[in-house]
Structure formats: C-alpha cells, structure tokens
Scaffold this active site. Structure first.
Site, PDB file in Angstrom:
ATOM      1  N   ALA A  33       0.836  -1.202   0.000  1.00 39.86           N
ATOM      2  CA  ALA A  33       0.000   0.000   0.000  1.00 39.86           C
ATOM      3  C   ALA A  33       0.870   1.250   0.000  1.00 39.86           C
ATOM      4  O   ALA A  33       2.085   1.168  -0.185  1.00 39.86           O
ATOM      5  CB  ALA A  33      -0.916  -0.024   1.213  1.00 39.86           C
ATOM      6  N   ASN A  34       0.268   2.404   0.162  1.00 36.51           N
ATOM      7  CA  ASN A  34       1.030   3.657   0.243  1.00 36.51           C
ATOM      8  C   ASN A  34       0.368   4.573   1.269  1.00 36.51           C
ATOM      9  O   ASN A  34      -0.678   4.248   1.818  1.00 36.51           O
ATOM     10  CB  ASN A  34       1.120   4.302  -1.149  1.00 36.51           C
ATOM     11  CG  ASN A  34      -0.242   4.635  -1.710  1.00 36.51           C
ATOM     12  OD1 ASN A  34      -0.936   5.487  -1.202  1.00 36.51           O
ATOM     13  ND2 ASN A  34      -0.647   3.896  -2.746  1.00 36.51           N
ATOM     14  N   HIS A  35       0.974   5.715   1.495  1.00 35.74           N
ATOM     15  CA  HIS A  35       0.528   6.608   2.572  1.00 35.74           C
ATOM     16  C   HIS A  35      -0.623   7.531   2.203  1.00 35.74           C
ATOM     17  O   HIS A  35      -0.970   8.402   2.995  1.00 35.74           O
ATOM     18  CB  HIS A  35       1.700   7.472   3.047  1.00 35.74           C
ATOM     19  CG  HIS A  35       2.653   6.759   3.948  1.00 35.74           C
ATOM     20  ND1 HIS A  35       2.252   6.194   5.144  1.00 35.74           N
ATOM     21  CD2 HIS A  35       3.970   6.514   3.842  1.00 35.74           C
ATOM     22  CE1 HIS A  35       3.297   5.639   5.724  1.00 35.74           C
ATOM     23  NE2 HIS A  35       4.363   5.809   4.943  1.00 35.74           N
ATOM     24  N   SER A  36      -1.187   7.407   1.012  1.00 31.79           N
ATOM     25  CA  SER A  36      -2.226   8.361   0.631  1.00 31.79           C
ATOM     26  C   SER A  36      -3.459   8.237   1.525  1.00 31.79           C
ATOM     27  O   SER A  36      -3.999   7.153   1.713  1.00 31.79           O
ATOM     28  CB  SER A  36      -2.626   8.139  -0.830  1.00 31.79           C
ATOM     29  OG  SER A  36      -3.597   9.086  -1.195  1.00 31.79           O
ATOM     30  N   ALA A 100      -3.437   7.695  -5.420  1.00 26.01           N
ATOM     31  CA  ALA A 100      -2.080   7.160  -5.513  1.00 26.01           C
ATOM     32  C   ALA A 100      -2.229   5.700  -5.942  1.00 26.01           C
ATOM     33  O   ALA A 100      -2.702   4.862  -5.167  1.00 26.01           O
ATOM     34  CB  ALA A 100      -1.375   7.258  -4.171  1.00 26.01           C
TER      35      ALA A 100
END
Ligand code: CTP
Ligand code: CA
Length: 234
Positions: A33-36, A100
């Site tokens: 995943a990512n931090h968005s 993102a």
C-alpha cells in the site's frame, strides 16, 4: 467556503474523481500500500460539489466520511480502479486522478498465507511483482482526439532541491499528455497533513497556476484551471 462565496460554475458538469491509495494483495492477510489518505481527492470532491458539479468519487481504501452528495464507489486494487475508470470515462466531463495508484502489484497472489520456513531461519520469500496499468496514460490514449473528458493528473515528486522535482514533473506532464498535471513537491512530506503547495502544469509542462494553502484552496485552484478545459456543453 474559503473562496468567500459559492460560485456555482460547475452546474451541469459531471466529474469522476479518484482518491486514496490502492492496495495490492500478496496473500489473504497482506498487501502493498502507500501513505495516501484520500484527503486531497476528498477536498476536490467537496469543492466540486460546492460549485454545483455531480461527483463520482472512486475511493481506494479511504477512511473518511463520504462528502454529502457524492456518488461514492469503493475499490481496492489498481486493477479494480482501472476497470472502474475505463467503464466510466465516456460518461463524465472530467477525470481527476488524485488517487495514488500502485505501480507494481503481486505477480501471483498466494492463495494461502505466506509462511516462514522454520527449518531455514535466515530464508526469505522472493516477492515477484508485475506492473499495473497506467490508468492516467491509458485514459488519455483511449480518449484519443475526442474533446471529452478533460483529464487531470497529479504528481508527487521528491528531488533534493525543488528545481529537480519540478523538472521531473514537467517531463511527466509531457509524457502523460493529460490536460493538467498538478505537481506537489513532497520532499518535505505532505501525506496526511492538511496543507499543500502545488504547481499546476499544462500538457507542455508549462506552469499555469500556483497554489499554496489548505487542500480546499488547492482543490479550488485545480477546478479553476479545469473549468476552461472542460468540453463544450452540447
Ligand atoms: N497513475 C495512474 N496509474 C498508475 C500510476 C499512476 O493513473 N498505475 C496516475 C496517478 O493517479 C497520478 C499520475 O498518474 O495522477 C502520476 O502518478 P505518479 O506516481 O507521479 O507517476 P508515475 O507515472 O507512476 O511515475 P513514477 O515512476 O514517478 O511513480
Ligand atoms: Ca507511480
């Protein structure tokens, strides 16, 4: 709102806004995943609704309350988001890709939880990755020569000093071919925070606007630029 008035300049317009961050499953319990957080996409949705637009909000793993009036569509992975955008592209006046999107997904999601090998304490699994579809680029290409929809991308770049990041964004703007690319210098970190500073580039990489302040203010600046690039009302 913060612009000091409800300018209803998007009445009769329909926007598809993607927000949040995609998740790529590795096995039944893990994902990449990512931090968005989804906050910039949410601010865009709120701002567009205030200005009278109809908003379809494609939300990838966003833990925020749906903006009242938005038509929310939840997705998980990049592939799910790609499918949703492809299905809706022909039905909207603008696509705003604030999500993102993962560039890489698992090349083969494991059906069972990936286990440690107890017999080999130093061994690690090799994760094979595969590229995802570039949804923004794919949308620009599938639009072809048509005037509809207008397409907006985002680019969060890091690069020692701001000039290097801006140069990367300019080149990305030309490569993507979207009508607008909203460049955000994240060298100092921005995910999950309220404030934001962006440069809005056109498809030639030229700066057409600069906005610094809350994500709401940035959202309105993006919509201001989008307004003049929307297809003519039939
Ligand atoms: N994007 C997309 N599909 C992807 C990756 C990105 O539609 N698979 C969109 C994002 O939503 C954003 C824009 O493309 O609007 C730019 O994303 P960014 O990650 O900055 O660009 P990339 O082309 O993925 O390049 P990089 O290698 O710098 O990550
Ligand atoms: Ca990327």
């Amino acid at each position: 709102d913060e612009r000091g008035g409800a300018l209803r300049d998007l009445v009769g317009r329909e926007l598809l806004i993607t927000a949040g961050g995609t998740r790529e499953e590795l096995d039944p319990v893990r994902f990449l995943a990512n931090h968005s957080s989804g906050r910039q996409g949410w601010a865009l949705a709120h701002a567009a609704l205030v200005r009278g637009a109809r908003v379809r909000l494609a939300a990838a793993n966003v833990a925020l309350e749906t903006p009242p009036g938005a038509d929310r569509l939840d997705v998980g992975s990049a592939a799910e988001l790609a499918e949703l955008v492809a299905a809706q592209l022909g039905q909207v006046d603008a696509l705003v890709m604030a999500a993102a999107v993962a560039d890489f997904t698992s090349a083969g999601r494991a059906d069972q939880k990936i286990k440690k090998d107890e017999a080999a304490p130093d061994s690690v699994p090799i994760l094979a990755l595969a590229r995802t579809q570039d949804i923004l680029r794919h949308s620009v290409v599938s639009r072809g020569g048509a005037a509809r929809p207008a397409i907006v991308g985002f680019a969060a770049e890091t690069g020692g000093d701001g000039a290097a990041a801006l140069d990367l964004a300019r080149r990305k703007a030309r490569r993507k071919g979207a009508d607008l690319l909203v460049f955000n210098d994240v060298s100092a970190g921005v995910f999950g925070t309220a404030d934001n500073e962006v440069r809005i580039l056109d498809r030639d990489g030229e700066e057409v606007a600069h906005a610094a302040g809350s994500k709401t203010l940035v959202a309105h600046a993006v919509l201001d630029e989008l307004l003049g690039r929307l297809p003519e009302v039939p």
